[in-house]
Design a protein around this motif. Structure first.
Motif, PDB file in Angstrom:
ATOM      1  N   SER A 127       0.831  -1.210   0.000  1.00  0.00           N
ATOM      2  CA  SER A 127       0.000   0.000   0.000  1.00  0.00           C
ATOM      3  C   SER A 127       0.864   1.258   0.000  1.00  0.00           C
ATOM      4  CB  SER A 127      -0.918   0.008   1.226  1.00  0.00           C
ATOM      5  OG  SER A 127      -0.153  -0.039   2.422  1.00  0.00           O
ATOM      6  N   ILE A 128       2.184   1.083  -0.144  1.00  0.00           N
ATOM      7  CA  ILE A 128       3.095   2.227  -0.192  1.00  0.00           C
ATOM      8  C   ILE A 128       3.164   2.741  -1.629  1.00  0.00           C
ATOM      9  CG2 ILE A 128       5.453   3.017   0.167  1.00  0.00           C
ATOM     10  CD1 ILE A 128       5.795   0.743   2.189  1.00  0.00           C
ATOM     11  N   PRO A 129       2.711   3.955  -1.880  1.00  0.00           N
ATOM     12  CA  PRO A 129       2.713   4.455  -3.251  1.00  0.00           C
ATOM     13  C   PRO A 129       4.118   4.624  -3.812  1.00  0.00           C
ATOM     14  CG  PRO A 129       2.103   6.199  -1.714  1.00  0.00           C
ATOM     15  CD  PRO A 129       2.161   4.931  -0.928  1.00  0.00           C
ATOM     16  N   ALA A 130       4.270   4.296  -5.067  1.00  0.00           N
ATOM     17  CA  ALA A 130       5.547   4.512  -5.745  1.00  0.00           C
ATOM     18  C   ALA A 130       5.716   6.009  -6.010  1.00  0.00           C
ATOM     19  CB  ALA A 130       5.568   3.746  -7.061  1.00  0.00           C
ATOM     20  N   PRO A 131       6.941   6.478  -6.167  1.00  0.00           N
ATOM     21  CA  PRO A 131       7.156   7.899  -6.477  1.00  0.00           C
ATOM     22  C   PRO A 131       6.441   8.287  -7.772  1.00  0.00           C
ATOM     23  CG  PRO A 131       9.215   6.842  -5.860  1.00  0.00           C
ATOM     24  CD  PRO A 131       8.213   5.743  -6.028  1.00  0.00           C
ATOM     25  N   GLU A 132       5.959   9.503  -7.834  1.00  0.00           N
ATOM     26  CA  GLU A 132       5.328   9.981  -9.062  1.00  0.00           C
ATOM     27  C   GLU A 132       6.374  10.244 -10.136  1.00  0.00           C
ATOM     28  OE1 GLU A 132       2.032  12.707  -8.998  1.00  0.00           O
ATOM     29  OE2 GLU A 132       2.014  12.694  -6.786  1.00  0.00           O
ATOM     30  N   GLY A 133       5.920  10.230 -11.388  1.00  0.00           N
ATOM     31  CA  GLY A 133       6.783  10.564 -12.501  1.00  0.00           C
ATOM     32  C   GLY A 133       7.563   9.409 -13.085  1.00  0.00           C
ATOM     33  N   LEU A 134       7.273   8.186 -12.669  1.00  0.00           N
ATOM     34  CA  LEU A 134       8.008   7.028 -13.178  1.00  0.00           C
ATOM     35  C   LEU A 134       7.302   6.345 -14.356  1.00  0.00           C
ATOM     36  CD1 LEU A 134       9.237   5.325  -9.865  1.00  0.00           C
ATOM     37  CD2 LEU A 134      10.452   6.929 -11.354  1.00  0.00           C
ATOM     38  N   VAL A 135       6.039   6.664 -14.568  1.00  0.00           N
ATOM     39  CA  VAL A 135       5.293   6.069 -15.682  1.00  0.00           C
ATOM     40  C   VAL A 135       5.621   6.851 -16.956  1.00  0.00           C
ATOM     41  CG1 VAL A 135       3.025   5.541 -16.639  1.00  0.00           C
ATOM     42  CG2 VAL A 135       3.428   5.314 -14.168  1.00  0.00           C
ATOM     43  N   PRO A 136       6.148   6.182 -17.984  1.00  0.00           N
ATOM     44  CA  PRO A 136       6.503   6.897 -19.216  1.00  0.00           C
ATOM     45  C   PRO A 136       5.307   7.622 -19.821  1.00  0.00           C
ATOM     46  CG  PRO A 136       7.492   4.717 -19.206  1.00  0.00           C
ATOM     47  CD  PRO A 136       6.536   4.766 -18.038  1.00  0.00           C
ATOM     48  N   SER A 137       5.572   8.785 -20.375  1.00  0.00           N
ATOM     49  CA  SER A 137       4.546   9.603 -21.017  1.00  0.00           C
ATOM     50  C   SER A 137       4.634   9.459 -22.529  1.00  0.00           C
ATOM     51  CB  SER A 137       4.733  11.066 -20.625  1.00  0.00           C
ATOM     52  OG  SER A 137       4.084  11.939 -21.524  1.00  0.00           O
ATOM     53  N   SER A 138       3.543   9.717 -23.209  1.00  0.00           N
ATOM     54  CA  SER A 138       3.535   9.660 -24.670  1.00  0.00           C
ATOM     55  C   SER A 138       4.398  10.760 -25.289  1.00  0.00           C
ATOM     56  CB  SER A 138       2.102   9.789 -25.197  1.00  0.00           C
ATOM     57  OG  SER A 138       1.536  11.034 -24.810  1.00  0.00           O
ATOM     58  N   HIS A 139       4.808  11.711 -24.465  1.00  0.00           N
ATOM     59  CA  HIS A 139       5.647  12.809 -24.962  1.00  0.00           C
ATOM     60  C   HIS A 139       7.095  12.677 -24.490  1.00  0.00           C
ATOM     61  CE1 HIS A 139       2.123  14.804 -26.556  1.00  0.00           C
ATOM     62  NE2 HIS A 139       1.519  14.623 -25.401  1.00  0.00           N
ATOM     63  N   ASP A 140       7.414  11.562 -23.834  1.00  0.00           N
ATOM     64  CA  ASP A 140       8.788  11.320 -23.408  1.00  0.00           C
ATOM     65  C   ASP A 140       9.664  10.977 -24.616  1.00  0.00           C
ATOM     66  OD1 ASP A 140       8.286  11.796 -20.771  1.00  0.00           O
ATOM     67  OD2 ASP A 140       8.275   9.689 -20.161  1.00  0.00           O
ATOM     68  N   SER A 141      10.941  11.236 -24.488  1.00  0.00           N
ATOM     69  CA  SER A 141      11.893  10.861 -25.536  1.00  0.00           C
ATOM     70  C   SER A 141      12.101   9.353 -25.522  1.00  0.00           C
ATOM     71  CB  SER A 141      13.235  11.555 -25.302  1.00  0.00           C
ATOM     72  OG  SER A 141      13.838  11.062 -24.102  1.00  0.00           O
ATOM     73  N   VAL A 142      12.642   8.829 -26.621  1.00  0.00           N
ATOM     74  CA  VAL A 142      12.971   7.403 -26.675  1.00  0.00           C
ATOM     75  C   VAL A 142      14.000   7.077 -25.596  1.00  0.00           C
ATOM     76  CG1 VAL A 142      13.994   5.568 -28.066  1.00  0.00           C
ATOM     77  CG2 VAL A 142      12.400   7.182 -29.115  1.00  0.00           C
ATOM     78  N   ASP A 143      14.947   7.967 -25.393  1.00  0.00           N
ATOM     79  CA  ASP A 143      15.951   7.764 -24.343  1.00  0.00           C
ATOM     80  C   ASP A 143      15.294   7.553 -22.988  1.00  0.00           C
ATOM     81  OD1 ASP A 143      18.205   7.922 -25.929  1.00  0.00           O
ATOM     82  OD2 ASP A 143      18.515  10.060 -25.584  1.00  0.00           O
ATOM     83  N   ALA A 144      14.335   8.417 -22.659  1.00  0.00           N
ATOM     84  CA  ALA A 144      13.673   8.340 -21.359  1.00  0.00           C
ATOM     85  C   ALA A 144      12.870   7.059 -21.217  1.00  0.00           C
ATOM     86  CB  ALA A 144      12.765   9.557 -21.165  1.00  0.00           C
ATOM     87  N   ILE A 145      12.189   6.666 -22.286  1.00  0.00           N
ATOM     88  CA  ILE A 145      11.357   5.452 -22.247  1.00  0.00           C
ATOM     89  C   ILE A 145      12.229   4.212 -22.082  1.00  0.00           C
ATOM     90  CG2 ILE A 145       9.805   3.987 -23.589  1.00  0.00           C
ATOM     91  CD1 ILE A 145       8.702   6.603 -24.850  1.00  0.00           C
ATOM     92  N   LEU A 146      13.275   4.116 -22.888  1.00  0.00           N
ATOM     93  CA  LEU A 146      14.162   2.949 -22.796  1.00  0.00           C
ATOM     94  C   LEU A 146      14.855   2.892 -21.442  1.00  0.00           C
ATOM     95  CD1 LEU A 146      15.821   2.816 -26.345  1.00  0.00           C
ATOM     96  CD2 LEU A 146      13.775   1.638 -25.520  1.00  0.00           C
ATOM     97  N   SER A 147      15.227   4.046 -20.920  1.00  0.00           N
ATOM     98  CA  SER A 147      15.882   4.091 -19.615  1.00  0.00           C
ATOM     99  C   SER A 147      14.957   3.618 -18.505  1.00  0.00           C
ATOM    100  CB  SER A 147      16.350   5.520 -19.330  1.00  0.00           C
ATOM    101  OG  SER A 147      16.919   5.621 -18.042  1.00  0.00           O
ATOM    102  N   ARG A 148      13.694   4.028 -18.566  1.00  0.00           N
ATOM    103  CA  ARG A 148      12.731   3.643 -17.539  1.00  0.00           C
ATOM    104  C   ARG A 148      12.537   2.131 -17.537  1.00  0.00           C
ATOM    105  NH1 ARG A 148      12.234   4.668 -13.117  1.00  0.00           N
ATOM    106  NH2 ARG A 148      11.548   2.607 -12.538  1.00  0.00           N
ATOM    107  N   PHE A 149      12.385   1.535 -18.711  1.00  0.00           N
ATOM    108  CA  PHE A 149      12.192   0.088 -18.777  1.00  0.00           C
ATOM    109  C   PHE A 149      13.485  -0.671 -18.473  1.00  0.00           C
ATOM    110  CE2 PHE A 149       8.263   1.265 -20.902  1.00  0.00           C
ATOM    111  CZ  PHE A 149       7.381   0.303 -20.419  1.00  0.00           C
ATOM    112  N   ALA A 150      14.623  -0.084 -18.817  1.00  0.00           N
ATOM    113  CA  ALA A 150      15.901  -0.725 -18.494  1.00  0.00           C
ATOM    114  C   ALA A 150      16.064  -0.845 -16.982  1.00  0.00           C
ATOM    115  CB  ALA A 150      17.062   0.068 -19.091  1.00  0.00           C
ATOM    116  N   SER A 151      15.492   0.107 -16.241  1.00  0.00           N
ATOM    117  CA  SER A 151      15.614   0.087 -14.786  1.00  0.00           C
ATOM    118  C   SER A 151      14.883  -1.092 -14.162  1.00  0.00           C
ATOM    119  CB  SER A 151      15.080   1.395 -14.191  1.00  0.00           C
ATOM    120  OG  SER A 151      13.672   1.474 -14.270  1.00  0.00           O
ATOM    121  N   VAL A 152      13.959  -1.698 -14.921  1.00  0.00           N
ATOM    122  CA  VAL A 152      13.278  -2.893 -14.420  1.00  0.00           C
ATOM    123  C   VAL A 152      13.701  -4.126 -15.218  1.00  0.00           C
ATOM    124  CG1 VAL A 152      11.304  -1.695 -13.425  1.00  0.00           C
ATOM    125  CG2 VAL A 152      11.216  -2.378 -15.833  1.00  0.00           C
ATOM    126  N   GLY A 153      14.851  -4.023 -15.903  1.00  0.00           N
ATOM    127  CA  GLY A 153      15.454  -5.193 -16.530  1.00  0.00           C
ATOM    128  C   GLY A 153      15.039  -5.518 -17.945  1.00  0.00           C
TER     129      GLY A 153
END
Length: 287
Positions: A127-153
């Motif tokens: 029930s502990i909320p995750a930090p905000e801003g971690l869900v990729p946005s449709s306006h994020d760069s490819v770098d940001a999207i790939l980096s976010r998913f890389a952080s979860v393997g």
């Protein structure tokens, strides 16, 4: 859910994991959700989307619902399915994190051409909320999207495979003036039309992030391959989702309930009839 019920659920999950058997309640859940998602409807689409938002923040732990994350703007449009998933988890006395993942597995299997992903249960709820801003946005760069998913393997190829889930998606908030527009012309079919129509610019609506992923040098080759190979995409999606759906959990402690999914018996029969090289598309197949 009461403390006493939580203890019973934990003991039940532990016993099931130790015995290797899937709790029978998941058969009832599968049957109920199959009816809810009939026709690959809007409820199915939302159920397919929800696990991405629960897991990409670092752990598939149900905090999307239990931590109140559904009310955030980055999760806009998930409020209704979050309420339904919470109600189903309470009704069947199962974990919320498991319900989020299991519902996606059922929804994908209900959609025409949808593959069977692995349905594991026994995740720990949080029930502990995750930090905000971690869900990729449709306006994020490819770098940001790939980096976010890389952080979860997950690799760039994994990301391209998972984005294919947009084949059943519709947008309501990216451009409110076109609310309800789908990402390809066959939103009730789990097919590769999404990849081809994104490349050709003929989709009813395309997110900016999808346009960029389809053209980026790190992802464009895989995107093009999927646009012409239903089986290739199915294999890659199943592989990526099976790993993504357990992020933050001890896989060895989970119990496989894939045999409870709609059409599971048929999938196994077809897998065993397929050439050895093709059996990787079906996680339950064994040589």
């Amino acid at each position: 859910m009461t403390f006493h019920t939580s203890i019973l659920l934990a003991l039940s999950a532990l016993a099931a994991a130790q015995s290797g058997s899937c709790p029978e309640v998941w058969s009832k859940v599968a049957s109920a959700l199959q009816s809810e998602f009939d026709g690959c409807n809007d409820h199915a689409r939302a159920a397919i989307r929800a696990p991405f938002h629960d897991c990409v923040t670092g752990s598939c732990d149900g905090s999307l619902i239990l931590g109140g994350e559904c009310s955030r703007s980055e999760n806009a449009g998930l409020e209704d399915i979050c309420n339904k998933l919470s109600e189903w988890a309470d009704e069947y006395e199962v974990g919320t994190a498991d319900m989020i993942q299991f519902a996606q597995a059922v929804a994908i299997s209900v959609c025409p051409l949808g593959p069977q992903i692995r349905a594991l249960v026994g995740r720990k709820d949080s029930s502990i909320p995750a930090p905000e801003g971690l869900v990729p946005s449709s306006h994020d760069s490819v770098d940001a999207i790939l980096s976010r998913f890389a952080s979860v393997g997950l690799s760039a190829n994994d990301v391209v495979a998972l984005v294919g889930a947009h084949t059943t998606g519709k947008q309501f908030f990216d451009d409110p003036a076109q609310a309800g527009a789908s990402f390809d012309t066959s939103p009730s079919v789990w097919d590769v039309t999404f990849y081809g129509e994104t490349l050709s610019g003929t989709a009813p609506y395309t997110l900016q992030s999808d346009k960029e992923l389809s053209k980026d040098s790190r992802t464009s080759d895989e995107w093009t391959k999927f646009s012409i190979s239903q089986s290739g995409w199915a294999a890659s999606f199943v592989s990526a989702m099976n790993r993504f759906g357990v992020v933050g959990n001890d896989v060895d402690s989970l119990t496989d309930c894939s045999n409870m999914l709609p059409g599971a018996s048929k999938v196994r029969r077809e897998a065993m009839r397929a050439p050895i090289g093709d059996r990787a598309f079906h996680p339950k197949a064994k040589s």
